[in-house]
Design an enzyme around this catalytic site. Structure first.
Site, PDB file in Angstrom:
ATOM      1  N   ASP A  42      37.213  42.293  45.343  1.00  0.00           N
ATOM      2  CA  ASP A  42      36.804  41.538  46.523  1.00  0.00           C
ATOM      3  C   ASP A  42      37.313  40.109  46.429  1.00  0.00           C
ATOM      4  O   ASP A  42      37.508  39.565  45.332  1.00  0.00           O
ATOM      5  CB  ASP A  42      35.272  41.521  46.638  1.00  0.00           C
ATOM      6  N   ARG A  43      37.510  39.473  47.577  1.00  0.00           N
ATOM      7  CA  ARG A  43      37.994  38.088  47.598  1.00  0.00           C
ATOM      8  C   ARG A  43      37.168  37.181  46.680  1.00  0.00           C
ATOM      9  O   ARG A  43      37.720  36.368  45.930  1.00  0.00           O
ATOM     10  CB  ARG A  43      37.945  37.534  49.030  1.00  0.00           C
TER      11      ARG A  43
END
Length: 305
Positions: free
Chosen positions: A146-147
Site C-alpha cells: 500500500d502507498r
C-alpha cells in the site's frame, strides 16, 4: 505463534560496478582506502565514504574509523553507479542481480501508477533506473505494498522471472514479516488471528469469524514492546490477503495507528504504522533461500516505549 522457519541471510548489496579489495591486516577503513586508492586525494577518498560508495562485506559503511579485520572484503562503487542510485526518490536499493531488484520503499510512495500516470512510483523509477544501462530493459511487478506501508518489495527484471515468482509465490516465500505500531496496550505476548475476508464494492475489506465464502486469512503476531497507549508488534503472514494485517488488527480492537479506514483514531507517526521488514524466499534462478531486511523507522519504537 507460527514457527519461524530457518533462513539464510543475504547481506549482499548491489554488485554492479564495484571494485573489491581484500583486507590483509587489521586497520581502519579510511586508512585502508588511502593506502589502496593512490590516484585520488584524501578529500576525494573521504567523499567516497560520505556518498555511501564504500562497502565492507556487502554493507555500506560511512564511518572513517570503522575497524577492518584480515579477510574482509572492501568494495568501492563507481561514481556512475552511485549517481544513478541516488537519483531514486523514496526508495532504496537493497539488492540487484540479473533476475530481481529488491527495494525498501518509503511510506507515501505508490508501488505502481494509479490515477496519476506521471507520479514517480517505485515501478516508474526502477524502470528509468534499468533503462540507464540499456534502453531495452524493463521491470515487472511481482507484488505490491500500500502507498502508506513502507518496507521490502521485490521486482522482476524479466517477464519469465515475474511469472515464476507469481505462480509459485505461496510455495517459495518462507517468511513475510511486518512491524506494526497499533493503538492500545496488548496484553498477550503472542497470538494468532484467523478469519474469512471479503471485499466490498467500495474496496473495503471485511472480516468474518466463520466461513462466508470469503478468503481464509491467518495472521500471527508477537509483542515486541508497549505502553498504555501503543503496542509494537512483529506480524507474520501465513496467508497474503489484501489489507489482511490492517483488518485483523482491527478485529482485536487494536488497529494500526494512522489507519482511519480500519478503526484508528490516532496518528502519532503522521503515516500508517505498518512496515514490511523481512521477506525471505527461494531465488527464482538458484533456488537458494535469500532474505532481505529493512528495519522499521525508529519512531515505531520510540512511540511504544
Amino acid at each position: 505463534m507460527a514457527t519461524i522457519k530457518k533462513r539464510r541471510k543475504d547481506n549482499s548489496s548491489l554488485k554492479k560496478d564495484i571494485t573489491s579489495y581484500t583486507v590483509e591486516e587489521p586497520t581502519e577503513l579510511l586508512a585502508f582506502l588511502l593506502q589502496t586508492i593512490t590516484n585520488k586525494s584524501r578529500n576525494s577518498v573521504k567523499s567516497l565514504l560520505t556518498r555511501g560508495q564504500v562497502h565492507v562485506d556487502g554493507e555500506i559503511i560511512t564511518q572513517h574509523n570503522h575497524p577492518l579485520k584480515p579477510g574482509q572484503k572492501v568494495g568501492i562503487q563507481s561514481n556512475r553507479e552511485s549517481i544513478k542510485q541516488t537519483a531514486l526518490i523514496g526508495i532504496t536499493l537493497l539488492h540487484e542481480d540479473d533476475d530481481i531488484i529488491v527495494i525498501n520503499k518509503d511510506a507515501g510512495v505508490l508501488s505502481v501508477a494509479a490515477n496519476q500516470p506521471e507520479e514517480m512510483t517505485a515501478y516508474r523509477q526502477l524502470t528509468q533506473y534499468v533503462k540507464e544501462e540499456n534502453r531495452k530493459k524493463r521491470i515487472f511487478i511481482v507484488h505490491r505494498l500500500d502507498r502508506d506501508t513502507s518496507g521490502v518489495m521485490v521486482f522482476a527484471k524479466t517477464e519469465e522471472v515475474k511469472n515464476s515468482l507469481q505462480t509459485n509465490w505461496k510455495e517459495i516465500v518462507e517468511e513475510r514479516i511486518y512491524i506494526a505500531l497499533v493503538e492500545g496496550e496488548i496484553p498477550e505476548k503472542e497470538a494468532t488471528i484467523s478469519s474469512w475476508l471479503t471485499e466490498s464494492k467500495s474496496m473495503k475489506v471485511y472480516s468474518s469469524p466463520v466461513d462466508n465464502g470469503g478468503k481464509h486469512a491467518v495472521t500471527h503476531y508477537k509483542k515486541i514492546q508497549g505502553n498504555e497507549h501503543y503496542s509494537l508488534l512483529e506480524v507474520e503472514l501465513e496467508t497474503g490477503r489484501k489489507n489482511q494485517i490492517r483488518v485483523h488488527l482491527q478485529d482485536i480492537d487494536h488497529p494500526v495507528v494512522g489507519d482511519k479506514k480500519y478503526g484508528s483514531v490516532t496518528n502519532p507517526l503522521n503515516r500508517l504504522g505498518l512496515h514490511a521488514s523481512t521477506l525471505a524466499f527461494l531465488h527464482p534462478r538458484t533456488n537458494e533461500l535469500v532474505q532481505y531486511h529493512a528495519p522499521a523507522p525508529s519512531t515505531f519504537y520510540s512511540k511504544s516505549k
